[in-house]
Design a protein around this motif. Sequence first.
Motif, PDB file in Angstrom:
ATOM      1  N   HIS A  92      12.079  88.170  -9.967  1.00 11.99           N
ATOM      2  CA  HIS A  92      12.428  88.679 -11.304  1.00 11.99           C
ATOM      3  C   HIS A  92      12.502  90.209 -11.275  1.00 11.99           C
ATOM      4  O   HIS A  92      12.065  90.885 -12.192  1.00 11.99           O
ATOM      5  N   ASP A  93      13.074  90.727 -10.195  1.00 14.44           N
ATOM      6  CA  ASP A  93      13.100  92.164  -9.920  1.00 14.44           C
ATOM      7  C   ASP A  93      13.804  92.950 -11.029  1.00 14.44           C
ATOM      8  O   ASP A  93      14.946  92.650 -11.397  1.00 14.44           O
ATOM      9  N   LYS A  94      13.136  93.979 -11.527  1.00 14.88           N
ATOM     10  CA  LYS A  94      13.777  94.943 -12.429  1.00 14.88           C
ATOM     11  C   LYS A  94      14.655  95.811 -11.536  1.00 14.88           C
ATOM     12  O   LYS A  94      14.185  96.344 -10.517  1.00 14.88           O
ATOM     13  N   HIS A  95      15.929  95.953 -11.900  1.00  9.83           N
ATOM     14  CA  HIS A  95      16.852  96.636 -11.003  1.00  9.83           C
ATOM     15  C   HIS A  95      17.956  97.348 -11.768  1.00  9.83           C
ATOM     16  O   HIS A  95      18.188  97.087 -12.946  1.00  9.83           O
ATOM     17  N   VAL A  96      18.607  98.272 -11.060  1.00 13.51           N
ATOM     18  CA  VAL A  96      19.778  98.973 -11.580  1.00 13.51           C
ATOM     19  C   VAL A  96      20.950  98.603 -10.693  1.00 13.51           C
ATOM     20  O   VAL A  96      20.838  98.604  -9.463  1.00 13.51           O
ATOM     21  N   LEU A  97      22.067  98.278 -11.316  1.00 13.57           N
ATOM     22  CA  LEU A  97      23.297  97.960 -10.598  1.00 13.57           C
ATOM     23  C   LEU A  97      24.304  99.064 -10.867  1.00 13.57           C
ATOM     24  O   LEU A  97      24.498  99.451 -12.019  1.00 13.57           O
ATOM     25  N   ARG A  98      24.904  99.573  -9.804  1.00 13.43           N
ATOM     26  CA  ARG A  98      25.911 100.636  -9.911  1.00 13.43           C
ATOM     27  C   ARG A  98      27.170 100.206  -9.166  1.00 13.43           C
ATOM     28  O   ARG A  98      27.092  99.753  -8.027  1.00 13.43           O
ATOM     29  N   ALA A  99      28.308 100.398  -9.802  1.00 14.79           N
ATOM     30  CA  ALA A  99      29.586 100.031  -9.184  1.00 14.79           C
ATOM     31  C   ALA A  99      30.386 101.298  -8.906  1.00 14.79           C
ATOM     32  O   ALA A  99      30.832 101.965  -9.833  1.00 14.79           O
ATOM     33  N   THR A 100      30.569 101.632  -7.625  1.00 15.42           N
ATOM     34  CA  THR A 100      31.400 102.787  -7.272  1.00 15.42           C
ATOM     35  C   THR A 100      32.876 102.416  -7.288  1.00 15.42           C
ATOM     36  O   THR A 100      33.731 103.275  -7.457  1.00 15.42           O
ATOM     37  N   LEU A 103      33.479  95.696  -8.721  1.00 15.70           N
ATOM     38  CA  LEU A 103      32.790  94.681  -7.931  1.00 15.70           C
ATOM     39  C   LEU A 103      33.181  93.296  -8.434  1.00 15.70           C
ATOM     40  O   LEU A 103      33.165  93.039  -9.644  1.00 15.70           O
ATOM     41  N   LYS A 104      33.510  92.415  -7.514  1.00 16.29           N
ATOM     42  CA  LYS A 104      33.733  91.009  -7.831  1.00 16.29           C
ATOM     43  C   LYS A 104      32.596  90.249  -7.157  1.00 16.29           C
ATOM     44  O   LYS A 104      32.435  90.303  -5.931  1.00 16.29           O
ATOM     45  N   LEU A 105      31.781  89.550  -7.968  1.00 16.11           N
ATOM     46  CA  LEU A 105      30.556  88.934  -7.487  1.00 16.11           C
ATOM     47  C   LEU A 105      30.512  87.449  -7.837  1.00 16.11           C
ATOM     48  O   LEU A 105      30.966  87.051  -8.916  1.00 16.11           O
ATOM     49  N   ALA A 106      29.948  86.654  -6.945  1.00 18.58           N
ATOM     50  CA  ALA A 106      29.636  85.255  -7.222  1.00 18.58           C
ATOM     51  C   ALA A 106      28.134  85.184  -7.464  1.00 18.58           C
ATOM     52  O   ALA A 106      27.344  85.593  -6.603  1.00 18.58           O
ATOM     53  N   CYS A 107      27.731  84.705  -8.657  1.00 19.97           N
ATOM     54  CA  CYS A 107      26.334  84.739  -9.064  1.00 19.97           C
ATOM     55  C   CYS A 107      25.825  83.333  -9.362  1.00 19.97           C
ATOM     56  O   CYS A 107      26.519  82.543 -10.002  1.00 19.97           O
ATOM     57  N   VAL A 108      24.608  83.058  -8.914  1.00 17.84           N
ATOM     58  CA  VAL A 108      23.943  81.786  -9.171  1.00 17.84           C
ATOM     59  C   VAL A 108      22.649  82.079  -9.923  1.00 17.84           C
ATOM     60  O   VAL A 108      21.869  82.949  -9.511  1.00 17.84           O
ATOM     61  N   PHE A 109      22.415  81.367 -11.037  1.00 15.83           N
ATOM     62  CA  PHE A 109      21.208  81.538 -11.838  1.00 15.83           C
ATOM     63  C   PHE A 109      20.412  80.242 -11.896  1.00 15.83           C
ATOM     64  O   PHE A 109      20.966  79.163 -12.039  1.00 15.83           O
ATOM     65  N   ASN A 110      19.087  80.395 -11.796  1.00  9.66           N
ATOM     66  CA  ASN A 110      18.154  79.305 -11.957  1.00  9.66           C
ATOM     67  C   ASN A 110      17.025  79.798 -12.854  1.00  9.66           C
ATOM     68  O   ASN A 110      16.420  80.814 -12.525  1.00  9.66           O
ATOM     69  N   PRO A 111      16.724  79.139 -13.965  1.00  6.70           N
ATOM     70  CA  PRO A 111      17.421  77.983 -14.498  1.00  6.70           C
ATOM     71  C   PRO A 111      18.845  78.342 -14.920  1.00  6.70           C
ATOM     72  O   PRO A 111      19.171  79.518 -15.090  1.00  6.70           O
ATOM     73  N   PRO A 112      19.670  77.333 -15.123  1.00  6.57           N
ATOM     74  CA  PRO A 112      21.072  77.597 -15.443  1.00  6.57           C
ATOM     75  C   PRO A 112      21.240  78.226 -16.822  1.00  6.57           C
ATOM     76  O   PRO A 112      20.444  77.987 -17.730  1.00  6.57           O
ATOM     77  N   LEU A 113      22.302  79.011 -16.946  1.00  7.92           N
ATOM     78  CA  LEU A 113      22.649  79.586 -18.239  1.00  7.92           C
ATOM     79  C   LEU A 113      23.385  78.560 -19.082  1.00  7.92           C
ATOM     80  O   LEU A 113      24.037  77.659 -18.562  1.00  7.92           O
ATOM     81  N   ASN A 114      23.274  78.730 -20.402  1.00  9.21           N
ATOM     82  CA  ASN A 114      24.022  77.892 -21.346  1.00  9.21           C
ATOM     83  C   ASN A 114      25.470  78.326 -21.428  1.00  9.21           C
ATOM     84  O   ASN A 114      26.349  77.517 -21.678  1.00  9.21           O
ATOM     85  N   GLY A 115      25.716  79.642 -21.265  1.00 10.10           N
ATOM     86  CA  GLY A 115      27.097  80.100 -21.208  1.00 10.10           C
ATOM     87  C   GLY A 115      27.426  81.334 -22.004  1.00 10.10           C
ATOM     88  O   GLY A 115      28.289  82.099 -21.622  1.00 10.10           O
ATOM     89  N   THR A 116      26.757  81.580 -23.122  1.00 14.42           N
ATOM     90  CA  THR A 116      27.134  82.717 -23.974  1.00 14.42           C
ATOM     91  C   THR A 116      26.202  83.921 -23.799  1.00 14.42           C
ATOM     92  O   THR A 116      26.342  84.909 -24.509  1.00 14.42           O
ATOM     93  N   GLU A 117      25.294  83.864 -22.846  1.00 15.61           N
ATOM     94  CA  GLU A 117      24.294  84.912 -22.685  1.00 15.61           C
ATOM     95  C   GLU A 117      24.903  86.281 -22.381  1.00 15.61           C
ATOM     96  O   GLU A 117      25.861  86.393 -21.611  1.00 15.61           O
ATOM     97  N   VAL A 118      24.323  87.302 -22.994  1.00 15.65           N
ATOM     98  CA  VAL A 118      24.528  88.699 -22.647  1.00 15.65           C
ATOM     99  C   VAL A 118      23.134  89.312 -22.568  1.00 15.65           C
ATOM    100  O   VAL A 118      22.160  88.744 -23.074  1.00 15.65           O
ATOM    101  N   HIS A 119      23.016  90.482 -21.939  1.00 14.48           N
ATOM    102  CA  HIS A 119      21.701  91.088 -21.731  1.00 14.48           C
ATOM    103  C   HIS A 119      21.055  91.507 -23.047  1.00 14.48           C
ATOM    104  O   HIS A 119      21.707  92.116 -23.895  1.00 14.48           O
ATOM    105  N   ASN A 120      19.760  91.207 -23.175  1.00 15.35           N
ATOM    106  CA  ASN A 120      19.009  91.675 -24.337  1.00 15.35           C
ATOM    107  C   ASN A 120      18.518  93.101 -24.085  1.00 15.35           C
ATOM    108  O   ASN A 120      18.885  93.716 -23.076  1.00 15.35           O
ATOM    109  N   ALA A 121      17.691  93.634 -24.954  1.00 13.31           N
ATOM    110  CA  ALA A 121      17.231  95.025 -24.848  1.00 13.31           C
ATOM    111  C   ALA A 121      16.453  95.283 -23.563  1.00 13.31           C
ATOM    112  O   ALA A 121      16.405  96.413 -23.073  1.00 13.31           O
ATOM    113  N   GLN A 122      15.840  94.254 -22.985  1.00 16.28           N
ATOM    114  CA  GLN A 122      15.090  94.405 -21.736  1.00 16.28           C
ATOM    115  C   GLN A 122      15.965  94.176 -20.504  1.00 16.28           C
ATOM    116  O   GLN A 122      15.486  94.265 -19.382  1.00 16.28           O
ATOM    117  N   GLY A 123      17.237  93.845 -20.703  1.00 15.07           N
ATOM    118  CA  GLY A 123      18.134  93.579 -19.581  1.00 15.07           C
ATOM    119  C   GLY A 123      18.038  92.156 -19.070  1.00 15.07           C
ATOM    120  O   GLY A 123      18.457  91.857 -17.958  1.00 15.07           O
TER     121      GLY A 123
END
Length: 134
Positions: A92-100, A103-123
Motif C-alpha cells: 500500500h505504498d504511498k508514492h508519486v508518479l511522474r510522466a516525462t 505513459l501507457k500502463l497495464a494495471c491490475v488491482f486487488n481487490p477489483p475496482l467497481n469501475g467509476t473510481e477516481v482518487h480521493n483526497a488521500q490519493g
Amino acid sequence: MIVRQLQEAEKTGRRIISPDGNWESTRLLLKEDGMGFSFHITTIYQGADFQMHYQNHLESVFCISGEGEVETLSDGKKYPITSGMIYILDKHDKHVLRATSELKLACVFNPPLNGTEVHNAQGAYELDAEPVNE
C-alpha cells in the motif's frame, strides 16, 4: 469466457477520465466480472506529477510505452519507468508518479475496482464506488 476489445471499451462508461486531468483509464475487467482482480489500460499524460496512496488496494503496473518515474515516499527512492518494466505496490505504498512522456500502463488491482473510481483526497480509491454504466 469474457472477451472485450480496448477500442470498443473506450467508447463506454469503462473509460474514466480523472477530474484533475492527469490520467484516463479504460477498465477492461471489473469486480462485476467475478475474477477477483480488475485490469485496466491507463494513460498518464505527459507532465503529470501526482501523489497516490492506495490504502484499500494492491496494484501491479506494467509499462507498455513511455517514460517517467515512481517515487516511494517512505524512503524517497525513485525508480525509472520505461517500456517493459513492472512495479508492484505490495505494501500500500504511498508514492508519486511522474510522466516525462505519455505513459501507457497495464494495471491490475486487488481487490477489483467497481469501475467509476477516481482518487480521493488521500490519493486512494474507495471500496464502495458505483459500477460503470455501459
